[in-house]
Design an enzyme around this catalytic site. Structure first.
Site, short mmCIF file in Angstrom:
data_model
loop_
_atom_site.label_atom_id
_atom_site.label_comp_id
_atom_site.label_asym_id
_atom_site.label_seq_id
_atom_site.Cartn_x
_atom_site.Cartn_y
_atom_site.Cartn_z
N ASP A 67 0.82 -1.21 0.00
CA ASP A 67 0.00 0.00 0.00
C ASP A 67 0.86 1.27 0.00
O ASP A 67 2.08 1.21 0.12
CB ASP A 67 -0.96 -0.01 1.21
CG ASP A 67 -0.24 -0.29 2.53
OD1 ASP A 67 1.00 -0.28 2.56
OD2 ASP A 67 -0.94 -0.54 3.53
N ASN A 136 -6.61 -2.56 14.72
CA ASN A 136 -8.01 -2.88 14.43
C ASN A 136 -8.13 -4.11 13.52
O ASN A 136 -9.20 -4.40 13.03
CB ASN A 136 -8.71 -1.67 13.79
CG ASN A 136 -8.10 -1.27 12.45
OD1 ASN A 136 -7.18 -1.93 11.95
ND2 ASN A 136 -8.60 -0.21 11.87
N HIS A 138 -6.60 -4.55 10.59
CA HIS A 138 -6.45 -4.34 9.14
C HIS A 138 -5.17 -5.03 8.62
O HIS A 138 -4.23 -5.26 9.37
CB HIS A 138 -6.47 -2.85 8.77
CG HIS A 138 -5.26 -2.07 9.12
ND1 HIS A 138 -5.26 -0.71 9.25
CD2 HIS A 138 -3.98 -2.45 9.37
CE1 HIS A 138 -4.05 -0.29 9.55
NE2 HIS A 138 -3.25 -1.33 9.63
N GLU A 143 -9.36 -1.87 5.74
CA GLU A 143 -9.88 -1.52 7.06
C GLU A 143 -11.17 -2.30 7.36
O GLU A 143 -11.88 -2.70 6.43
CB GLU A 143 -10.19 -0.01 7.09
CG GLU A 143 -8.98 0.88 6.84
CD GLU A 143 -8.10 1.06 8.08
OE1 GLU A 143 -8.05 0.15 8.93
OE2 GLU A 143 -7.46 2.12 8.17
P1 PGA Z 1 2.77 -1.12 12.62
O1 PGA Z 1 1.59 -1.11 11.60
O2 PGA Z 1 3.71 -2.18 12.18
O3 PGA Z 1 3.38 0.25 12.55
O4 PGA Z 1 2.19 -1.42 13.97
C1 PGA Z 1 1.04 -2.32 11.22
C2 PGA Z 1 -0.08 -2.09 10.26
O5 PGA Z 1 -0.75 -1.05 10.36
O6 PGA Z 1 -0.30 -2.95 9.39
#
Ligand code: PGA
Length: 240
Positions: A67, A136, A138, A143
């Site tokens: 992404d 959450n 995702h 999301e």
């Molecule tokens: P993070 O993000 O590794 O910074 O915790 C993970 C994600 O949002 O997929």
């Protein structure tokens, strides 16, 4: 889903790097699916060390990132384009022309999504995909929602994700509110998936990943239908 429980972040990163190293030993021209965020940084550091030590070779590797924020300039310090260069690409012997990240500068975002999906298909699909997991649940920027998108698409970011990512920006108002992300089917088409989770803030998401329910309100739970997924997590993330 296979679970590898680790003492800490460092062990998680080492185990993940070993799986990537084995993949490159078995198939030097692998297509790797890459992720941003703080979680994979330790794994990237260990891959850089292995590359410097001559243990692994990136010269024939191709990569696709999950992404990118949208819109964002590539040279923005918080773009995923910058992140990948700083945390991996500029430190290993990869051909930068073999790396693909959704273009946050594209004028026509829908066209960019279609082209990205086409490039993925033409490359023959990802051999090994690394994923982080949002608090959450995702994956990529897919999301929680009533319905999830299958293929690469433009999406709004939830408040949870914007707040979680605000630590990288001067203020929460500077966090882009949209992103371009591979969809659930694009991610699930990878032959093998390694999902990393570290720290207490991921414990609810990891719990949902390990019960026997699948729900679009925790997108990562769809991984339960994939035949080859390895969760590598530390004790804090595994707490529940
Ligand atoms: P993070 O993000 O590794 O910074 O915790 C993970 C994600 O949002 O997929």
């Amino acid at each position: 889903m296979k679970v590898i429980l680790c003492e800490n972040y460092d062990e998680m990163s080492a185990k993940a790097a070993n799986i990537f190293a084995a993949q490159l030993t078995l198939k030097p021209d692998s297509i790797l699916g890459l992720a941003t965020g703080s979680t994979p940084v330790g794994m990237y550091k260990k891959l850089i060390e292995k590359n410097e030590a001559g243990e692994i070779d990136f010269s024939a590797v191709r990569t696709f990132n999950l992404d990118e924020y949208y819109p964002i300039k590539r040279d923005n310090s918080q773009s995923y384009f910058t992140f990948m260069n700083e945390n991996l690409f500029s430190h290993v012997n990869i051909d930068i022309n073999n790396t693909c990240i959704p273009n946050g500068e594209a004028e026509d975002a829908e066209k960019e999504c279609k082209e990205y999906e086409k490039m993925l298909a033409e490359a023959g699909g990802v051999d090994l995909q690394v994923l982080g997991i949002g608090q959450n649940g995702h994956i990529g920027f897919n999301e929680p929602d009533e319905k999830l998108e299958s293929y690469t698409h433009v999406t709004g970011l939830t408040e949870s994700t914007i707040n979680a990512n605000a630590r990288f920006f001067d203020s929460v108002n500077d966090v882009p509110t949209k992103g371009i992300t591979m969809g659930m089917a694009s991610i699930m088409s990878a032959k093998k998936i390694v999902i990393l989770a570290s720290g207490e803030s991921k414990k609810d998401a990891v719990k949902a990943l390990l019960d026997d329910k699948i729900t679009t309100s925790v997108p990562a739970t769809l991984l339960k239908t994939h035949p080859d997924v390895i969760l590598i997590c530390d004790k804090e993330a595994y707490a529940l």
